[in-house]
Motif scaffolding. Structure first.
Motif, mmCIF file in Angstrom:
data_model
loop_
_atom_site.group_PDB
_atom_site.id
_atom_site.type_symbol
_atom_site.label_atom_id
_atom_site.label_comp_id
_atom_site.label_asym_id
_atom_site.label_seq_id
_atom_site.Cartn_x
_atom_site.Cartn_y
_atom_site.Cartn_z
ATOM 1 N N HIS A 211 0.819 -1.211 0.000
ATOM 2 C CA HIS A 211 0.000 0.000 0.000
ATOM 3 C C HIS A 211 0.853 1.262 0.000
ATOM 4 C CE1 HIS A 211 -3.938 -1.979 1.641
ATOM 5 N NE2 HIS A 211 -3.613 -2.372 0.431
ATOM 6 N N THR A 212 1.968 1.220 0.699
ATOM 7 C CA THR A 212 2.849 2.391 0.718
ATOM 8 C C THR A 212 3.407 2.685 -0.667
ATOM 9 O OG1 THR A 212 3.475 1.879 3.004
ATOM 10 C CG2 THR A 212 4.914 3.377 1.779
ATOM 11 N N PHE A 213 3.825 1.638 -1.366
ATOM 12 C CA PHE A 213 4.357 1.815 -2.716
ATOM 13 C C PHE A 213 3.284 2.371 -3.648
ATOM 14 C CE2 PHE A 213 5.411 0.430 -6.986
ATOM 15 C CZ PHE A 213 6.771 0.685 -7.069
ATOM 16 N N VAL A 214 2.077 1.830 -3.565
ATOM 17 C CA VAL A 214 0.985 2.291 -4.432
ATOM 18 C C VAL A 214 0.620 3.738 -4.111
ATOM 19 C CG1 VAL A 214 -1.430 1.925 -5.050
ATOM 20 C CG2 VAL A 214 0.090 -0.033 -4.802
ATOM 21 N N SER A 215 0.605 4.086 -2.826
ATOM 22 C CA SER A 215 0.270 5.453 -2.432
ATOM 23 C C SER A 215 1.295 6.454 -2.963
ATOM 24 C CB SER A 215 0.179 5.531 -0.910
ATOM 25 O OG SER A 215 -0.132 6.834 -0.493
ATOM 26 N N ARG A 216 2.556 6.111 -2.863
ATOM 27 C CA ARG A 216 3.605 7.005 -3.389
ATOM 28 C C ARG A 216 3.542 7.060 -4.918
ATOM 29 N NH1 ARG A 216 9.319 5.836 -0.677
ATOM 30 N NH2 ARG A 216 9.693 7.925 -1.556
ATOM 31 N N LEU A 217 3.116 5.971 -5.532
ATOM 32 C CA LEU A 217 2.961 5.965 -6.984
ATOM 33 C C LEU A 217 1.845 6.919 -7.404
ATOM 34 C CD1 LEU A 217 4.521 4.242 -9.130
ATOM 35 C CD2 LEU A 217 2.507 2.790 -9.248
ATOM 36 N N LEU A 218 0.764 6.947 -6.635
ATOM 37 C CA LEU A 218 -0.342 7.858 -6.937
ATOM 38 C C LEU A 218 0.069 9.313 -6.753
ATOM 39 C CD1 LEU A 218 -3.267 5.887 -5.289
ATOM 40 C CD2 LEU A 218 -3.096 6.467 -7.707
ATOM 41 N N ARG A 251 -8.987 2.362 -5.400
ATOM 42 C CA ARG A 251 -10.190 3.151 -5.667
ATOM 43 C C ARG A 251 -10.369 4.247 -4.621
ATOM 44 N NH1 ARG A 251 -12.665 -1.993 -6.528
ATOM 45 N NH2 ARG A 251 -13.688 -1.784 -4.511
ATOM 46 N N CYS A 252 -10.204 3.897 -3.360
ATOM 47 C CA CYS A 252 -10.361 4.885 -2.289
ATOM 48 C C CYS A 252 -9.314 5.997 -2.405
ATOM 49 C CB CYS A 252 -10.264 4.185 -0.945
ATOM 50 S SG CYS A 252 -10.576 5.246 0.472
ATOM 51 N N SER A 253 -8.092 5.633 -2.753
ATOM 52 C CA SER A 253 -7.029 6.639 -2.888
ATOM 53 C C SER A 253 -7.299 7.580 -4.058
ATOM 54 C CB SER A 253 -5.678 5.940 -3.083
ATOM 55 O OG SER A 253 -5.360 5.124 -1.980
ATOM 56 N N VAL A 254 -7.815 7.050 -5.156
ATOM 57 C CA VAL A 254 -8.144 7.892 -6.310
ATOM 58 C C VAL A 254 -9.246 8.880 -5.955
ATOM 59 C CG1 VAL A 254 -9.118 7.877 -8.636
ATOM 60 C CG2 VAL A 254 -7.335 6.243 -8.026
ATOM 61 N N ASN A 256 -9.909 10.026 -3.017
ATOM 62 C CA ASN A 256 -9.329 11.023 -2.106
ATOM 63 C C ASN A 256 -8.549 12.089 -2.876
ATOM 64 O OD1 ASN A 256 -10.360 9.874 0.238
ATOM 65 N ND2 ASN A 256 -8.580 8.559 0.540
ATOM 66 N N ILE A 257 -7.896 11.680 -3.954
ATOM 67 C CA ILE A 257 -7.198 12.656 -4.800
ATOM 68 C C ILE A 257 -8.204 13.616 -5.426
ATOM 69 C CG2 ILE A 257 -5.852 12.915 -6.927
ATOM 70 C CD1 ILE A 257 -4.404 10.341 -6.192
ATOM 71 N N PHE A 258 -9.370 13.106 -5.823
ATOM 72 C CA PHE A 258 -10.415 13.974 -6.375
ATOM 73 C C PHE A 258 -10.897 14.971 -5.320
ATOM 74 C CE2 PHE A 258 -11.810 10.449 -9.551
ATOM 75 C CZ PHE A 258 -10.709 10.731 -10.316
ATOM 76 N N TYR A 259 -11.091 14.500 -4.085
ATOM 77 C CA TYR A 259 -11.515 15.411 -3.016
ATOM 78 C C TYR A 259 -10.476 16.507 -2.789
ATOM 79 C CZ TYR A 259 -14.987 11.827 -1.793
ATOM 80 O OH TYR A 259 -16.022 10.936 -1.820
ATOM 81 N N LYS A 260 -9.228 16.111 -2.771
ATOM 82 C CA LYS A 260 -8.156 17.082 -2.561
ATOM 83 C C LYS A 260 -8.120 18.102 -3.687
ATOM 84 C CE LYS A 260 -3.166 17.311 -1.654
ATOM 85 N NZ LYS A 260 -1.914 16.534 -1.545
ATOM 86 N N PHE A 261 -8.331 17.658 -4.906
ATOM 87 C CA PHE A 261 -8.359 18.568 -6.049
ATOM 88 C C PHE A 261 -9.525 19.542 -5.957
ATOM 89 C CE2 PHE A 261 -10.581 18.943 -10.226
ATOM 90 C CZ PHE A 261 -9.803 19.960 -10.743
ATOM 91 N N LEU A 262 -10.685 19.052 -5.570
ATOM 92 C CA LEU A 262 -11.887 19.887 -5.560
ATOM 93 C C LEU A 262 -11.876 20.917 -4.431
ATOM 94 C CD1 LEU A 262 -14.600 17.178 -6.317
ATOM 95 C CD2 LEU A 262 -13.986 19.085 -7.789
ATOM 96 N N TYR A 263 -11.437 20.511 -3.260
ATOM 97 C CA TYR A 263 -11.629 21.340 -2.069
ATOM 98 C C TYR A 263 -10.333 21.907 -1.495
ATOM 99 C CZ TYR A 263 -16.043 18.835 -2.401
ATOM 100 O OH TYR A 263 -17.213 18.295 -2.864
ATOM 101 N N GLU A 264 -9.170 21.593 -2.100
ATOM 102 C CA GLU A 264 -7.923 22.114 -1.549
ATOM 103 C C GLU A 264 -7.036 22.759 -2.613
ATOM 104 O OE1 GLU A 264 -5.837 19.253 0.819
ATOM 105 O OE2 GLU A 264 -7.591 18.689 1.973
ATOM 106 N N THR A 265 -6.491 21.950 -3.508
ATOM 107 C CA THR A 265 -5.415 22.442 -4.375
ATOM 108 C C THR A 265 -5.909 23.053 -5.688
ATOM 109 O OG1 THR A 265 -5.157 20.273 -5.442
ATOM 110 C CG2 THR A 265 -3.888 20.680 -3.444
ATOM 111 N N GLU A 266 -6.981 22.491 -6.282
ATOM 112 C CA GLU A 266 -7.448 22.870 -7.625
ATOM 113 C C GLU A 266 -6.350 22.669 -8.670
ATOM 114 O OE1 GLU A 266 -9.099 26.762 -7.686
ATOM 115 O OE2 GLU A 266 -10.675 26.312 -6.239
ATOM 116 N N ARG A 267 -5.444 21.757 -8.395
ATOM 117 C CA ARG A 267 -4.361 21.417 -9.330
ATOM 118 C C ARG A 267 -4.808 20.205 -10.132
ATOM 119 N NH1 ARG A 267 1.628 21.937 -9.164
ATOM 120 N NH2 ARG A 267 2.550 20.115 -10.151
#
Length: 537
Positions: A211-218, A251-254, A256-267
């Motif tokens: 999971h750590t490797f996959v998370s850093r890959l994301l 799936r959950c990590s992806v 979470n990336i969408f949430y971060k994009f929408l409500y934090e970074t907009e990157r």
């Protein structure tokens, strides 16, 4: 293509090797790995670092593998015996853990080519059918991959220049290209070969692809280099397909990336590639769909429509939304109402994208679900028909070119005709664009052929509404005229009344002047009386 690249690089390597052997004064710059203990290697006169020859009994726990890796020419894997091949593979992987300086092409040219050739050899070894990789070899391989790809990414363009992120168009910016991509590409290719290899058992590989490797890959999807994101997309997709136990976490990590994009970074970098992976994941969902997937559709995927940079990833987003509706037709009402919720009000280009996505969704919508949202849907479409932006009006009228949508409209014509008829008549009478005018006439003719009686009834109702509208306008104008006349008459009466009335400030000034004159006269009188008495004597 890969073999051609390999042959050309072999020729370049031979030339650079010969050149470096002539320059006996060149020393090797060794880049230390973050997971090793710093040591100093004594350089040889020809520029290579001297390392002890390993014995077959040595393993990665041996002090030789805990020292700083150095780039040196080693024997080819195919030239050694099968018993010595695992140790040589481990040493080559350990050697490739060091990174070269690509800030200047003149720095470490020979070392860069040695690492490149070694990576090519490792890729070829995994690709060949004879590439047997044991657990120790896999461990060192993943360590080498992690040392190369996991790094701090450069800041975004607006973070360097200080410009606000909303002021830059992501489509117009030139992508940032990693300077050390010649090595990075081969590392990603090596990781991809490892993941897709049939010789690698998932039970063994999950010790290293955790999971750590996959998370850093994301996290690397924030890279601005499109070539790297393309490799990441392929690798992550293969990991999702091969390692079943990682699927919920990915799936959950992806999401979470969408949430971060929408409500934090907009990157928005990497969102398109993640949506592309998610599209193939949704395609594999079982039916009936679990409530978890429905919830993520509403909470994570549909809110992506409200972003200003939706044009960067809209194609992949639209594909994911359509896949949900195809998997479960009952989600059509949820998706359509979600589109109406995030419908743009002032961004015409974004509105054109929404109309295109709406057509794709309606194309797979069942009649039973279409009836649930027909009123709010065609109320919005009617507004689009009367848009002053001709592309929006034209794209809305193109919906009638879809046979499936026309069939849905025909089944609900009693509800749709009264909503759309007024918008079509306004386009016929006053729209400035001739193409919109012609398309509106074609849709109007289609309604007439579909149900002439209903068309005449709608036309009659429209004329009555127009007559009422004109009557209301006339009454409003008459009311304003009466108000103007009453205001004018009142103003005249006020002027007459004010003509015989002295304002308070005028009265005050007059009284003040009289008092001052009286006081002045008395003072003069006191001075004048003694003079009169003297004159009379």
């Amino acid at each position: 293509m890969f073999n051609k690249i390999k042959k050309l690089s072999q020729k370049k390597f031979n030339k650079s090797d010969q050149h470096n052997q002539d320059n006996t004064s060149t020393n090797t710059n060794v880049v230390r790995s973050s997971r090793t203990t710093p040591t100093t290697a004594s350089p040889l006169p020809n520029g290579e670092s001297q390392t002890p020859a390993p014995s077959p009994s040595q393993t990665p726990n041996h002090p030789m593998f805990t020292s700083t890796p150095t780039l040196e020419v080693l024997p080819l894997l195919k030239d050694v015996s099968s018993s010595d091949r695992p140790l040589l593979f481990i040493k080559k992987a350990h050697m490739c853990s060091c990174q070269c300086d690509f800030s200047d092409t003149l720095i470490m040219p020979r070392e860069k080519e040695i690492k490149r050739q070694t990576l090519l050899e490792l890729v070829d070894f995994l690709h060949s059918s004879s590439g047997k990789v044991n657990e120790t070899m896999q461990s060192e391989l993943i360590r080498m991959v992690s040392a190369n790809i996991f790094r701090s990414l450069p800041p975004a363009h607006y973070e360097n220049t200080g410009a606000p992120p909303e002021g830059n168009d992501p489509e117009e910016e030139e992508p940032y290209l990693e300077p050390w991509w010649p090595h990075l590409q081969l590392v990603y290719e090596l990781l991809l070969r490892y993941v897709v290899s049939s010789e690698i058992e998932p039970k063994t590989a999950k010790k290293f692809i955790n999971h750590t490797f996959v998370s850093r890959l994301l996290d690397l999807f924030d890279s601005e280099d499109p070539r790297e994101r393309e490799y990441l997309k392929t690798v992550l997709h293969r990991i999702y397909g091969k390692f079943i136990f990682h699927r919920p976490f990915i799936r959950c990590s992806v999401y979470n990336i969408f949430y971060k994009f929408l409500y934090e970074t907009e990157r928005c970098i990497g969102i398109g590639e993640l949506l592309e992976i998610l599209g193939s994941v949704i395609n594999g969902f079982t039916v009936p769909m679990r409530e978890e997937h429905r919830l993520y559709l509403v909470k994570a995927i549909m809110p992506l429509h409200k972003s200003k940079s939706i044009s960067v990833y809209h194609q992949q987003l639209s594909y994911c939304v359509v896949q949900f509706v195809e998997k479960d037709y009952k989600l059509a009402d949820t998706v359509i109402r979600g589109l109406l919720k995030y419908w743009p009000l002032t961004n015409c280009n974004k509105e054109v994208l929404f109309l295109g996505e709406l057509e794709e969704v309606l194309d797979v919508t069942e009649p039973s679900e279409f009836q649930h949202c027909v009123v709010p849907l065609f109320t919005q479409i009617g507004k689009c028909l009367n848009s002053a932006h001709f592309q929006v009006a034209e794209r809305a009228l193109f919906l009638w070119n879809n046979e499936h949508i026309v069939g849905l409209i025909a089944e609900n014509k009693d509800v749709i005709f009264p909503i759309i008829f007024e918008a079509l008549e306004k386009n016929m009478k006053g729209h400035w664009n001739q193409a919109v005018h012609g398309l509106s006439e074609n849709v109007r003719r289609m309604f007439m052929e579909m149900d002439n009686d209903l068309f005449e009834e709608c036309e009659k109702q429209y004329q009555e509404n127009e007559a009422k509208t004109w009557e209301l306008l006339e009454q409003r104008e008459m009311t304003w005229k009466r108000l103007e006349e009453a205001a004018s008459l009142r103003q005249q009466n006020s002027a007459v009344h004010l003509s015989g009335f002295t304002p308070s400030h005028t009265t005050f000034n007059s009284t003040d002047r009289d008092i001052r004159n009286s006081i002045g006269a008395r003072r003069h009188r006191r001075n004048f009386t003694p003079l009169m008495q003297l004159w009379i004597r």
